[in-house]
Design a protein around this motif. Structure first.
Motif, PDB file in Angstrom:
ATOM      1  N   ASN A   1       0.818  -1.219   0.000  1.00  0.00           N
ATOM      2  CA  ASN A   1       0.000   0.000   0.000  1.00  0.00           C
ATOM      3  C   ASN A   1       0.852   1.270   0.000  1.00  0.00           C
ATOM      4  OD1 ASN A   1      -2.503  -1.341   0.030  1.00  0.00           O
ATOM      5  ND2 ASN A   1      -2.358  -1.645   2.253  1.00  0.00           N
ATOM      6  N   ASP A   2       2.136   1.130  -0.238  1.00  0.00           N
ATOM      7  CA  ASP A   2       3.039   2.276  -0.217  1.00  0.00           C
ATOM      8  C   ASP A   2       3.053   3.000  -1.558  1.00  0.00           C
ATOM      9  OD1 ASP A   2       4.201   2.053   2.475  1.00  0.00           O
ATOM     10  OD2 ASP A   2       4.953   0.128   1.743  1.00  0.00           O
ATOM     11  N   SER A   3       3.711   4.156  -1.581  1.00  0.00           N
ATOM     12  CA  SER A   3       3.847   4.958  -2.791  1.00  0.00           C
ATOM     13  C   SER A   3       5.210   5.620  -2.806  1.00  0.00           C
ATOM     14  CB  SER A   3       2.768   6.053  -2.855  1.00  0.00           C
ATOM     15  OG  SER A   3       1.488   5.521  -3.100  1.00  0.00           O
ATOM     16  N   VAL A   4       5.601   6.044  -4.000  1.00  0.00           N
ATOM     17  CA  VAL A   4       6.801   6.849  -4.181  1.00  0.00           C
ATOM     18  C   VAL A   4       6.389   8.183  -4.778  1.00  0.00           C
ATOM     19  CG1 VAL A   4       8.995   7.065  -5.395  1.00  0.00           C
ATOM     20  CG2 VAL A   4       8.309   4.859  -4.477  1.00  0.00           C
ATOM     21  N   TYR A   5       6.928   9.279  -4.243  1.00  0.00           N
ATOM     22  CA  TYR A   5       6.676  10.620  -4.763  1.00  0.00           C
ATOM     23  C   TYR A   5       7.957  11.140  -5.410  1.00  0.00           C
ATOM     24  CZ  TYR A   5       2.575  10.683  -1.654  1.00  0.00           C
ATOM     25  OH  TYR A   5       1.392  10.409  -1.016  1.00  0.00           O
ATOM     26  N   PHE A   6       7.855  11.568  -6.647  1.00  0.00           N
ATOM     27  CA  PHE A   6       8.957  12.231  -7.337  1.00  0.00           C
ATOM     28  C   PHE A   6       8.645  13.727  -7.319  1.00  0.00           C
ATOM     29  CE2 PHE A   6       8.675   7.951  -8.984  1.00  0.00           C
ATOM     30  CZ  PHE A   6       9.998   7.522  -9.016  1.00  0.00           C
ATOM     31  N   ALA A   7       9.440  14.485  -6.581  1.00  0.00           N
ATOM     32  CA  ALA A   7       9.140  15.902  -6.342  1.00  0.00           C
ATOM     33  C   ALA A   7      10.211  16.791  -6.968  1.00  0.00           C
ATOM     34  CB  ALA A   7       9.049  16.171  -4.840  1.00  0.00           C
ATOM     35  N   PHE A   8       9.773  17.660  -7.867  1.00  0.00           N
ATOM     36  CA  PHE A   8      10.650  18.639  -8.514  1.00  0.00           C
ATOM     37  C   PHE A   8      10.153  20.025  -8.096  1.00  0.00           C
ATOM     38  CE2 PHE A   8      10.148  14.835 -11.052  1.00  0.00           C
ATOM     39  CZ  PHE A   8      11.444  14.465 -11.337  1.00  0.00           C
ATOM     40  N   PRO A   9      10.702  20.603  -7.023  1.00  0.00           N
ATOM     41  CA  PRO A   9      10.128  21.814  -6.435  1.00  0.00           C
ATOM     42  C   PRO A   9      10.367  23.100  -7.203  1.00  0.00           C
ATOM     43  CG  PRO A   9      12.034  21.122  -5.192  1.00  0.00           C
ATOM     44  CD  PRO A   9      11.789  20.055  -6.196  1.00  0.00           C
ATOM     45  N   SER A  10      11.269  23.098  -8.180  1.00  0.00           N
ATOM     46  CA  SER A  10      11.501  24.298  -8.992  1.00  0.00           C
ATOM     47  C   SER A  10      11.839  23.882 -10.415  1.00  0.00           C
ATOM     48  CB  SER A  10      12.649  25.157  -8.437  1.00  0.00           C
ATOM     49  OG  SER A  10      12.295  25.789  -7.231  1.00  0.00           O
ATOM     50  N   GLY A  11      11.318  24.634 -11.375  1.00  0.00           N
ATOM     51  CA  GLY A  11      11.609  24.354 -12.775  1.00  0.00           C
ATOM     52  C   GLY A  11      10.733  25.191 -13.683  1.00  0.00           C
ATOM     53  N   ASN A  12      10.839  24.930 -14.957  1.00  0.00           N
ATOM     54  CA  ASN A  12      10.091  25.690 -15.960  1.00  0.00           C
ATOM     55  C   ASN A  12       9.327  24.736 -16.870  1.00  0.00           C
ATOM     56  OD1 ASN A  12      13.098  27.285 -15.877  1.00  0.00           O
ATOM     57  ND2 ASN A  12      11.290  28.452 -15.327  1.00  0.00           N
ATOM     58  N   PHE A  13       8.132  25.164 -17.251  1.00  0.00           N
ATOM     59  CA  PHE A  13       7.276  24.375 -18.136  1.00  0.00           C
ATOM     60  C   PHE A  13       7.338  24.910 -19.560  1.00  0.00           C
ATOM     61  CE2 PHE A  13       5.280  23.541 -14.033  1.00  0.00           C
ATOM     62  CZ  PHE A  13       4.944  22.190 -14.117  1.00  0.00           C
ATOM     63  N   LEU A  14       7.387  24.000 -20.518  1.00  0.00           N
ATOM     64  CA  LEU A  14       7.227  24.336 -21.925  1.00  0.00           C
ATOM     65  C   LEU A  14       5.953  23.678 -22.437  1.00  0.00           C
ATOM     66  CD1 LEU A  14      10.805  23.822 -23.467  1.00  0.00           C
ATOM     67  CD2 LEU A  14       9.636  25.997 -23.040  1.00  0.00           C
ATOM     68  N   MET A  15       5.216  24.401 -23.262  1.00  0.00           N
ATOM     69  CA  MET A  15       4.012  23.845 -23.860  1.00  0.00           C
ATOM     70  C   MET A  15       4.398  22.988 -25.062  1.00  0.00           C
ATOM     71  SD  MET A  15       0.523  25.793 -25.000  1.00  0.00           S
ATOM     72  CE  MET A  15       1.398  26.995 -26.013  1.00  0.00           C
ATOM     73  N   GLY A  16       3.888  21.781 -25.110  1.00  0.00           N
ATOM     74  CA  GLY A  16       4.222  20.876 -26.197  1.00  0.00           C
ATOM     75  C   GLY A  16       3.530  21.233 -27.495  1.00  0.00           C
ATOM     76  N   ASP A  17       3.952  20.575 -28.551  1.00  0.00           N
ATOM     77  CA  ASP A  17       3.346  20.778 -29.866  1.00  0.00           C
ATOM     78  C   ASP A  17       1.944  20.169 -29.901  1.00  0.00           C
ATOM     79  OD1 ASP A  17       5.698  21.974 -30.681  1.00  0.00           O
ATOM     80  OD2 ASP A  17       6.515  20.116 -31.514  1.00  0.00           O
ATOM     81  N   LYS A  18       1.158  20.606 -30.855  1.00  0.00           N
ATOM     82  CA  LYS A  18      -0.188  20.082 -31.060  1.00  0.00           C
ATOM     83  C   LYS A  18      -0.291  19.497 -32.474  1.00  0.00           C
ATOM     84  CE  LYS A  18      -2.349  21.543 -27.237  1.00  0.00           C
ATOM     85  NZ  LYS A  18      -2.995  20.642 -26.277  1.00  0.00           N
TER      86      LYS A  18
END
Length: 210
Positions: free
Chosen positions: A123-140
């Motif tokens: 019943n456990d989980s793993v969290y991958f946390a990236f507390p700072s960064g920049n987003f790019l919008m992908g192509d459509k």
């Protein structure tokens, strides 16, 4: 840990100094935490790359390998969200309102991305946390509907982690199987010192709508 799927994921914006959550109208929700839940029809995929150096370099001397080192970390996430509201997408990638539409601003805001993957055997989980960064919008890529099917197009985002001033690193991994684990609110507070726990789990209820 043998993990599978995506249980929950969160995004948000940071203040200009990168240390605090942007909340209210400056952010994506009153708490600053925006959960990618049923309101966005969930997250279809999150491909995490660069969690370790891209390769090991070797230093040789006297005809033997004397030392090895890893190249610098370069964490990135390619995220597919099924139905991101336009206002949320625009804020994440740095678009601004011009007239009645949106256009890309000159600078990218700092945001964060956290994803939870459950264990297949416990019943456990793993969290991958990236507390700072920049987003790019992908192509459509838009394809025509036909007389037999519709062709949905989801929202693609690329997230590139940058050094976070609170943790002095690019990312952290949390496991609920760890004896030090104390809950999601503790994790959020550790990553974002100005986070205030609510009486219910952080959600999109206070977030902006398209």
């Amino acid at each position: 840990m043998l993990i599978h799927g995506i249980k929950k994921a969160w995004v948000g914006l940071k203040t200009a100094d990168g240390r605090s959550l942007a909340t209210g109208d400056s952010g994506l929700s009153q708490s600053g935490i925006y959960e990618l839940d049923h309101n966005v029809l969930g997250v279809a995929s999150a491909e995490l790359k660069g969690l370790d150096g891209s390769k090991l370099e070797k230093i040789s001397g006297n005809n033997t390998v004397q030392y090895s080192y890893a190249d610098p970390l370069n964490p990135q996430a390619t995220i597919s969200v099924n139905n991101m509201p336009m206002e949320v997408l625009a804020k994440l990638v740095g678009m601004e309102k011009k007239g009645t539409g949106w256009q890309m601003a000159d600078t990218k805001p700092t945001g964060f991305f956290i994803v939870q993957a459950p264990s297949m055997t416990t019943n456990d989980s793993v969290y991958f946390a990236f507390p700072s960064g920049n987003f790019l919008m992908g192509d459509k890529k838009l394809d025509t509907d036909t007389d037999t099917k519709k062709t949905p197009v989801t929202d693609q985002l690329t997230f590139a982690a940058i050094d976070d001033p609170n943790i002095n690193d690019l990312y952290r991994i949390y496991s609920t199987a760890d004896s030090d684990w104390k809950g999601e609110d503790t994790m959020f507070k550790e990553l974002f010192p100005n986070y205030t726990a609510s009486t219910s789990a952080p959600s999109t209820s206070a977030g902006p709508r398209a």
